[in-house]
Design an enzyme around this catalytic site. Structure first.
Site, PDB file in Angstrom:
ATOM      1  NE  ARG A  46      -7.363  23.276 -31.520  1.00  0.00           N
ATOM      2  CZ  ARG A  46      -8.115  23.656 -30.370  1.00  0.00           C
ATOM      3  NH1 ARG A  46      -9.317  23.091 -30.148  1.00  0.00           N
ATOM      4  NH2 ARG A  46      -8.159  24.746 -29.602  1.00  0.00           N
ATOM      5  CE  LYS A 144     -11.146   0.821 -32.881  1.00  0.00           C
ATOM      6  NZ  LYS A 144      -9.822   0.581 -33.159  1.00  0.00           N
ATOM      7  CG  HIS A 174     -10.816  -0.747 -40.781  1.00  0.00           C
ATOM      8  ND1 HIS A 174     -10.431  -0.620 -39.415  1.00  0.00           N
ATOM      9  CD2 HIS A 174     -10.009  -1.319 -41.288  1.00  0.00           C
ATOM     10  CE1 HIS A 174      -9.318  -1.259 -39.109  1.00  0.00           C
ATOM     11  NE2 HIS A 174      -8.968  -1.724 -40.140  1.00  0.00           N
ATOM     12  CE  LYS A 178      -9.358  -5.339 -42.322  1.00  0.00           C
ATOM     13  NZ  LYS A 178      -8.056  -4.841 -43.003  1.00  0.00           N
ATOM     14  CD  GLU A 212      -2.738  -4.664 -35.511  1.00  0.00           C
ATOM     15  OE1 GLU A 212      -2.622  -4.089 -36.357  1.00  0.00           O
ATOM     16  OE2 GLU A 212      -2.720  -4.410 -34.321  1.00  0.00           O
ATOM     17  CG  ASP A 231      -6.941  -0.847 -30.893  1.00  0.00           C
ATOM     18  OD1 ASP A 231      -7.425   0.395 -31.308  1.00  0.00           O
ATOM     19  OD2 ASP A 231      -5.997  -1.220 -31.212  1.00  0.00           O
ATOM     20  CG  HIS A 236     -11.636  -4.322 -35.845  1.00  0.00           C
ATOM     21  ND1 HIS A 236     -12.376  -3.454 -36.170  1.00  0.00           N
ATOM     22  CD2 HIS A 236     -10.496  -3.546 -35.455  1.00  0.00           C
ATOM     23  CE1 HIS A 236     -11.791  -2.301 -36.435  1.00  0.00           C
ATOM     24  NE2 HIS A 236     -10.557  -2.457 -35.966  1.00  0.00           N
ATOM     25  CE  LYS A 336      -1.640  -2.505 -31.860  1.00  0.00           C
ATOM     26  NZ  LYS A 336      -2.214  -2.300 -33.052  1.00  0.00           N
TER      27      LYS A 336
HETATM   28  C1  BG6 Z   1      -7.571  -0.459 -35.903  1.00  0.00           C
HETATM   29  C2  BG6 Z   1      -6.982  -0.420 -34.563  1.00  0.00           C
HETATM   30  O1  BG6 Z   1      -8.672  -0.163 -35.696  1.00  0.00           O
HETATM   31  O2  BG6 Z   1      -7.374  -1.378 -36.785  1.00  0.00           O
HETATM   32  C3  BG6 Z   1      -5.128  -0.675 -34.546  1.00  0.00           C
HETATM   33  O3  BG6 Z   1      -6.794   0.928 -33.822  1.00  0.00           O
HETATM   34  C4  BG6 Z   1      -4.886  -1.790 -35.634  1.00  0.00           C
HETATM   35  O4  BG6 Z   1      -4.558  -0.656 -33.499  1.00  0.00           O
HETATM   36  C5  BG6 Z   1      -5.798  -1.803 -36.734  1.00  0.00           C
HETATM   37  O5  BG6 Z   1      -3.531  -1.632 -35.864  1.00  0.00           O
HETATM   38  C6  BG6 Z   1      -5.805  -2.917 -37.728  1.00  0.00           C
HETATM   39  O6  BG6 Z   1      -6.311  -2.897 -38.804  1.00  0.00           O
HETATM   40  P1  BG6 Z   1      -5.942  -3.489 -40.235  1.00  0.00           P
HETATM   41  O7  BG6 Z   1      -6.900  -3.364 -41.231  1.00  0.00           O
HETATM   42  O8  BG6 Z   1      -4.403  -3.076 -40.438  1.00  0.00           O
HETATM   43  O9  BG6 Z   1      -5.812  -5.233 -39.862  1.00  0.00           O
END
Ligand code: BG6
Length: 485
Positions: A46, A144, A174, A178, A212, A231, A236, A336
């Site tokens: 933008r 996402k 994603h 991996k 995490e 999330d 995942h 987290k």
């Molecule tokens: C993302 C989430 O999809 O994946 C994040 O939105 C998260 O909150 C992240 O931290 C974790 O990905 P990775 O590859 O660092 O484990």
């Protein structure tokens, strides 16, 4: 497979994902000479910036995220691929600038990567259609969050589906990019050893954890409306569960793999009022210590609502109603501000039926296979072995496979692989629309249950493994999370 010439258009091209992940991933592939010389990355944003101003932003915000500081010659070559086009994605009258920039040659692959809030997906697709930019051989990549419940996911599928065919849509998760996730496919379907044991007769339970250390960081605005279930778990964790539990697909082709995953999602046992309250634990981090440093609680994070009920931790017990898996609990957990950064799948086998040694069966640790995704990538198979010496004592020993040690080849980040797959037209590692909906269908009753619940998530101190109720959840079945055993 070589990549043919392309124009990759990044909507949200000046945003956080583009700077932290997408541009660094494209640089890495460029450095490895995977990209054709004339391929371009067209960043759409933008801000009414000039090309120079945008490149300065790339320099300041994307370059620091590249693993090894780029050599100037390579970096300059990469920058030459980037074109900045300032447009307002919601305003079709501004798309002319994009149309003028794109090369309209059917031999050139055209990819639209929507790294924008999902509320813009439909508008962008409509605008691409209206301006004739959504060609039959173009592709669209969706980032996402792909919805926040079943209805919104269906709406995204329907609206994007009006413009692009399913075979043109790449829904990114994603985690599927991996290395270890693909190694899990290799392990299960490239070896004869595991398949006969990969079933309820031999497996007692499966644990999948993504923990995490980081907190919500600067993403509170998004995260507070999302929470750990939306999330991480809906996407995942469920994708990992699918890869562990799916029936052997007939081939590695997109639909064969996605059919097998879909079958798992559709076979997940539906929650009942009792299992909703007994088999799910949600938590929210409070102040504590991570790596010895004090960190604030979730509600003390900048801009956090003081009464926020958003969960930063979720653990649950799932079951799959099939002949292969009936009765085998799958424990899923993510959070987290946990004690460690760790992503792993633990497949635990049943106890031996009888001990012939002078030690009771209960002293035998059941065999387990640990598949590690993070922080390092590897596999360990835990077996009982004789301890050295005179007496016949058995103890647990580890057979360890460290992928980094075993294969010295350079690693690829998840986004590198997935972007290459999009450019090659390989859909296997992307979710199909029906998978997405099946995953939402299963988690939605949890969201509804929480909405009707006056209670807040259970507090847990930062730097721990979550609320005590999480240990109790698995403890009720006589089990423990791996790091607690
Ligand atoms: C993302 C989430 O999809 O994946 C994040 O939105 C998260 O909150 C992240 O931290 C974790 O990905 P990775 O590859 O660092 O484990």
């Amino acid at each position: 497979m070589a990549i043919s010439d392309f124009d990759l258009v990044l909507f949200g091209g000046s945003g956080d994902l583009a700077m932290r992940k997408l541009l660094p991933a494209m640089y890495a592939r460029d450095y490895c000479q995977d990209l054709p010389d004339s391929a371009r990355i067209i960043c759409v944003g933008r801000n009414d910036w000039s090309q120079e101003q945008f490149l300065q932003t790339v320099e300041a915000s994307a370059k620091p995220h590249i693993k090894e500081t780029p050599v100037d010659e390579h970096w300059q070559r990469f920058l030459q691929r980037i074109v900045y086009v300032p447009i307002n994605a919601s305003d079709v009258s501004t798309y002319g600038k994009l149309a003028d920039t794109l090369r309209r040659d059917p031999a050139i692959t055209l990819v639209y990567y929507l790294a924008t809030p999902p509320s813009l997906f439909a508008t962008i697709c409509d605008n691409l259609k209206a301006t004739g930019l959504a060609t039959p051989n173009s592709r669209v990549v969706l980032e996402k969050p792909l919805g926040r419940d079943l209805e919104s996911a269906k709406q995204i599928n329907a609206e994007v589906g009006k413009v692009f065919a399913e075979s043109q849509i790449y829904r990114i998760d994603h985690y599927l990019g991996k290395e270890t996730v693909q190694n899990l496919l290799a392990l299960r379907f490239g070896n004869i050893l595991f398949e006969p044991l990969w079933r309820r007769e031999w497996i007692s339970d499966v644990q999948i954890t993504i923990a995490e250390k980081i907190g919500v960081g600067n993403r509170l605005g998004y995260y507070d409306t999302s929470g750990a279930l939306r999330d991480m778990l809906q996407n995942h964790l469920l994708q990992l569960l699918c890869i562990v539990a799916m029936e052997p697909p007939t081939s590695i082709s997109p639909d064969a793999v996605r059919d097998s995953k879909l079958q798992v999602l559709r076979s997940l046992k539906r929650f009942t009022p009792t299992t909703l309250s007994q088999n799910i634990v949600r938590g929210q981090y409070r102040a504590g210590y991570v790596d010895g440093k004090p960190v604030p609680g979730y509600r003390e994070e900048p801009d956090a609502p003081k009464q926020s009920k958003t969960e930063t931790f979720v653990a649950l017990k799932a079951e799959i109603d099939t002949w292969r898996w009936a009765g085998v609990p799958f424990y899923l957990r993510t959070g987290k501000r946990m004690s460690d950064r760790l992503a792993e799948i633990v497949v635990r086998f049943k106890q031996i039926p009888h001990s012939i040694f002078n030690q009771p069966t209960s002293s035998f640790q059941p065999n387990s296979l640990v598949i590690r995704l993070q922080p390092d990538e590897g596999l360990s198979l835990n077996l009982m072995a004789k301890t050295p010496g005179d007496s016949m004592r058995l103890k647990q020993a580890e057979l360890e496979l460290d992928f980094r040690e075993q294969f010295k080849a350079p690693r690829m980040e998840a986004y590198e692989r997935l972007l290459l797959d999009v450019l090659r037209g390989q859909l296997t590692l992307f979710m199909r629309g029906d998978e997405l909906e099946a995953a939402w269908e299963w988690v939605e009753p949890i969201l509804d249950h929480w909405d009707q619940d006056d209670n807040s998530p259970l507090p847990y101190a930062s730097g721990t493994w979550g609320p005590a109720a999480s240990s109790a959840l698995i403890g009720r079945d006589g089990l423990q999370w791996r790091e607690e055993s």
